[in-house]
Motif scaffolding. Sequence first.
Motif, PDB file in Angstrom:
ATOM      1  N   THR A   1       1.592  31.950  54.659  1.00  0.00           N
ATOM      2  CA  THR A   1       1.002  31.876  53.328  1.00  0.00           C
ATOM      3  C   THR A   1       1.939  32.492  52.301  1.00  0.00           C
ATOM      4  OG1 THR A   1      -0.120  34.020  53.435  1.00  0.00           O
ATOM      5  CG2 THR A   1      -1.320  32.104  54.324  1.00  0.00           C
ATOM      6  N   LEU A   2       1.782  32.066  51.068  1.00  0.00           N
ATOM      7  CA  LEU A   2       2.582  32.653  50.004  1.00  0.00           C
ATOM      8  C   LEU A   2       2.188  34.098  49.764  1.00  0.00           C
ATOM      9  CD1 LEU A   2       2.810  29.720  47.425  1.00  0.00           C
ATOM     10  CD2 LEU A   2       4.367  30.320  49.287  1.00  0.00           C
ATOM     11  N   ALA A   3       0.927  34.437  50.008  1.00  0.00           N
ATOM     12  CA  ALA A   3       0.488  35.826  49.856  1.00  0.00           C
ATOM     13  C   ALA A   3       1.221  36.727  50.843  1.00  0.00           C
ATOM     14  CB  ALA A   3      -1.023  35.933  50.052  1.00  0.00           C
ATOM     15  N   ALA A   4       1.448  36.232  52.048  1.00  0.00           N
ATOM     16  CA  ALA A   4       2.184  37.017  53.041  1.00  0.00           C
ATOM     17  C   ALA A   4       3.626  37.217  52.599  1.00  0.00           C
ATOM     18  CB  ALA A   4       2.131  36.335  54.403  1.00  0.00           C
ATOM     19  N   VAL A   5       4.205  36.210  51.973  1.00  0.00           N
ATOM     20  CA  VAL A   5       5.591  36.301  51.499  1.00  0.00           C
ATOM     21  C   VAL A   5       5.687  37.249  50.312  1.00  0.00           C
ATOM     22  CG1 VAL A   5       7.483  34.996  50.454  1.00  0.00           C
ATOM     23  CG2 VAL A   5       6.176  33.995  52.339  1.00  0.00           C
ATOM     24  N   ALA A   6       4.748  37.143  49.378  1.00  0.00           N
ATOM     25  CA  ALA A   6       4.798  37.924  48.138  1.00  0.00           C
ATOM     26  C   ALA A   6       4.347  39.363  48.328  1.00  0.00           C
ATOM     27  CB  ALA A   6       3.948  37.251  47.067  1.00  0.00           C
ATOM     28  N   GLY A   7       3.577  39.629  49.371  1.00  0.00           N
ATOM     29  CA  GLY A   7       3.049  40.980  49.554  1.00  0.00           C
ATOM     30  C   GLY A   7       2.097  41.335  48.426  1.00  0.00           C
ATOM     31  N   ASP A   8       2.239  42.516  47.876  1.00  0.00           N
ATOM     32  CA  ASP A   8       1.346  42.980  46.809  1.00  0.00           C
ATOM     33  C   ASP A   8       1.839  42.634  45.409  1.00  0.00           C
ATOM     34  OD1 ASP A   8      -0.442  44.097  48.610  1.00  0.00           O
ATOM     35  OD2 ASP A   8       0.566  46.046  48.616  1.00  0.00           O
ATOM     36  N   ASP A   9       2.894  41.826  45.327  1.00  0.00           N
ATOM     37  CA  ASP A   9       3.504  41.496  44.044  1.00  0.00           C
ATOM     38  C   ASP A   9       2.852  40.243  43.446  1.00  0.00           C
ATOM     39  OD1 ASP A   9       5.159  40.816  41.905  1.00  0.00           O
ATOM     40  OD2 ASP A   9       7.005  41.348  42.971  1.00  0.00           O
ATOM     41  N   ALA A  10       1.870  40.444  42.574  1.00  0.00           N
ATOM     42  CA  ALA A  10       1.122  39.327  41.982  1.00  0.00           C
ATOM     43  C   ALA A  10       2.024  38.421  41.155  1.00  0.00           C
ATOM     44  CB  ALA A  10      -0.025  39.856  41.123  1.00  0.00           C
ATOM     45  N   ARG A  11       2.999  38.990  40.480  1.00  0.00           N
ATOM     46  CA  ARG A  11       3.912  38.187  39.667  1.00  0.00           C
ATOM     47  C   ARG A  11       4.758  37.273  40.558  1.00  0.00           C
ATOM     48  NH1 ARG A  11       5.988  39.947  33.996  1.00  0.00           N
ATOM     49  NH2 ARG A  11       4.044  41.066  34.021  1.00  0.00           N
ATOM     50  N   ARG A  12       5.210  37.816  41.681  1.00  0.00           N
ATOM     51  CA  ARG A  12       5.993  37.010  42.621  1.00  0.00           C
ATOM     52  C   ARG A  12       5.129  35.892  43.205  1.00  0.00           C
ATOM     53  NH1 ARG A  12       9.028  38.628  48.211  1.00  0.00           N
ATOM     54  NH2 ARG A  12      10.415  36.844  48.246  1.00  0.00           N
ATOM     55  N   LEU A  13       3.879  36.211  43.546  1.00  0.00           N
ATOM     56  CA  LEU A  13       2.967  35.203  44.076  1.00  0.00           C
ATOM     57  C   LEU A  13       2.804  34.063  43.074  1.00  0.00           C
ATOM     58  CD1 LEU A  13       0.984  34.100  46.153  1.00  0.00           C
ATOM     59  CD2 LEU A  13      -0.771  35.570  45.123  1.00  0.00           C
ATOM     60  N   THR A  14       2.608  34.407  41.819  1.00  0.00           N
ATOM     61  CA  THR A  14       2.455  33.384  40.781  1.00  0.00           C
ATOM     62  C   THR A  14       3.700  32.509  40.697  1.00  0.00           C
ATOM     63  OG1 THR A  14       0.970  34.799  39.511  1.00  0.00           O
ATOM     64  CG2 THR A  14       2.021  32.991  38.321  1.00  0.00           C
ATOM     65  N   GLY A  15       4.873  33.110  40.746  1.00  0.00           N
ATOM     66  CA  GLY A  15       6.117  32.348  40.701  1.00  0.00           C
ATOM     67  C   GLY A  15       6.268  31.413  41.886  1.00  0.00           C
ATOM     68  N   LEU A  16       5.842  31.869  43.070  1.00  0.00           N
ATOM     69  CA  LEU A  16       5.923  31.022  44.258  1.00  0.00           C
ATOM     70  C   LEU A  16       4.949  29.856  44.180  1.00  0.00           C
ATOM     71  CD1 LEU A  16       6.297  33.754  47.022  1.00  0.00           C
ATOM     72  CD2 LEU A  16       8.089  32.339  45.991  1.00  0.00           C
ATOM     73  N   ILE A  17       3.750  30.113  43.670  1.00  0.00           N
ATOM     74  CA  ILE A  17       2.771  29.037  43.501  1.00  0.00           C
ATOM     75  C   ILE A  17       3.319  27.984  42.533  1.00  0.00           C
ATOM     76  CG2 ILE A  17       0.498  28.461  42.542  1.00  0.00           C
ATOM     77  CD1 ILE A  17      -0.446  31.221  43.658  1.00  0.00           C
ATOM     78  N   VAL A  18       3.904  28.434  41.444  1.00  0.00           N
ATOM     79  CA  VAL A  18       4.489  27.504  40.473  1.00  0.00           C
ATOM     80  C   VAL A  18       5.624  26.713  41.119  1.00  0.00           C
ATOM     81  CG1 VAL A  18       5.830  27.370  38.323  1.00  0.00           C
ATOM     82  CG2 VAL A  18       3.773  28.801  38.446  1.00  0.00           C
ATOM     83  N   ALA A  19       6.453  27.378  41.908  1.00  0.00           N
ATOM     84  CA  ALA A  19       7.570  26.694  42.566  1.00  0.00           C
ATOM     85  C   ALA A  19       7.073  25.581  43.490  1.00  0.00           C
ATOM     86  CB  ALA A  19       8.422  27.689  43.358  1.00  0.00           C
ATOM     87  N   VAL A  20       5.984  25.837  44.182  1.00  0.00           N
ATOM     88  CA  VAL A  20       5.444  24.854  45.119  1.00  0.00           C
ATOM     89  C   VAL A  20       4.737  23.717  44.387  1.00  0.00           C
ATOM     90  CG1 VAL A  20       3.721  24.472  46.927  1.00  0.00           C
ATOM     91  CG2 VAL A  20       5.250  26.437  47.067  1.00  0.00           C
ATOM     92  N   LEU A  21       3.950  24.049  43.388  1.00  0.00           N
ATOM     93  CA  LEU A  21       3.126  23.029  42.733  1.00  0.00           C
ATOM     94  C   LEU A  21       3.846  22.252  41.643  1.00  0.00           C
ATOM     95  CD1 LEU A  21      -0.322  24.844  42.518  1.00  0.00           C
ATOM     96  CD2 LEU A  21       0.517  23.261  44.259  1.00  0.00           C
ATOM     97  N   ALA A  22       5.021  22.723  41.206  1.00  0.00           N
ATOM     98  CA  ALA A  22       5.767  21.993  40.185  1.00  0.00           C
ATOM     99  C   ALA A  22       6.133  20.612  40.712  1.00  0.00           C
ATOM    100  CB  ALA A  22       7.024  22.769  39.811  1.00  0.00           C
ATOM    101  N   PRO A  23       6.114  19.606  39.837  1.00  0.00           N
ATOM    102  CA  PRO A  23       6.485  18.255  40.284  1.00  0.00           C
ATOM    103  C   PRO A  23       7.897  18.233  40.861  1.00  0.00           C
ATOM    104  CG  PRO A  23       5.568  18.208  38.063  1.00  0.00           C
ATOM    105  CD  PRO A  23       5.764  19.656  38.436  1.00  0.00           C
ATOM    106  N   ALA A  24       8.090  17.398  41.853  1.00  0.00           N
ATOM    107  CA  ALA A  24       9.425  17.231  42.443  1.00  0.00           C
ATOM    108  C   ALA A  24      10.366  16.686  41.382  1.00  0.00           C
ATOM    109  CB  ALA A  24       9.355  16.294  43.640  1.00  0.00           C
ATOM    110  N   GLN A  25      11.585  17.190  41.387  1.00  0.00           N
ATOM    111  CA  GLN A  25      12.594  16.726  40.430  1.00  0.00           C
ATOM    112  C   GLN A  25      13.185  15.415  40.933  1.00  0.00           C
ATOM    113  OE1 GLN A  25      13.230  18.301  37.439  1.00  0.00           O
ATOM    114  NE2 GLN A  25      11.425  19.435  38.091  1.00  0.00           N
ATOM    115  N   PRO A  26      13.425  14.467  40.029  1.00  0.00           N
ATOM    116  CA  PRO A  26      14.044  13.202  40.449  1.00  0.00           C
ATOM    117  C   PRO A  26      15.382  13.470  41.135  1.00  0.00           C
ATOM    118  CG  PRO A  26      13.301  13.084  38.160  1.00  0.00           C
ATOM    119  CD  PRO A  26      13.130  14.510  38.613  1.00  0.00           C
ATOM    120  N   GLY A  27      15.588  12.800  42.230  1.00  0.00           N
ATOM    121  CA  GLY A  27      16.827  12.972  42.972  1.00  0.00           C
ATOM    122  C   GLY A  27      16.856  14.217  43.828  1.00  0.00           C
ATOM    123  N   GLY A  28      15.722  14.996  43.824  1.00  0.00           N
ATOM    124  CA  GLY A  28      15.707  16.247  44.564  1.00  0.00           C
ATOM    125  C   GLY A  28      15.022  16.159  45.861  1.00  0.00           C
TER     126      GLY A  28
END
Length: 87
Positions: free
Chosen positions: A60-87
């Motif tokens: 889980t992303l929570a396991a990766v982020a630990g107690d860092d809520a800001r990091r968790l938010t950044g990871l969620i955004v990284a996962v849910l952001a649309p795929a980049q063309p050609g990526g």
Amino acid sequence: SFIGLGSGPAGGPEAAIRAMAGALGDAPVSELALLAHKDGAQVMADLAAAGVTVTSADQTLAAVAGDDARRLTGLIVAVLAPAQPGG
């Protein structure tokens, strides 16, 4: 906006957003891939680009982020952001 966050349960919109981030953070990466309409390899690549190595699709992303809520938010955004063309 199709989601009314104005007046609602105690805690208001901030509590709802925290609960949503908590639920997303507690979901296995494999399930987040489904939500993001990506395959597991793409999600792993997105997380690697964010500087995170996930060792299993069951992690889980929570396991990766630990107690860092800001990091968790950044990871969620990284996962849910649309795929980049050609990526």
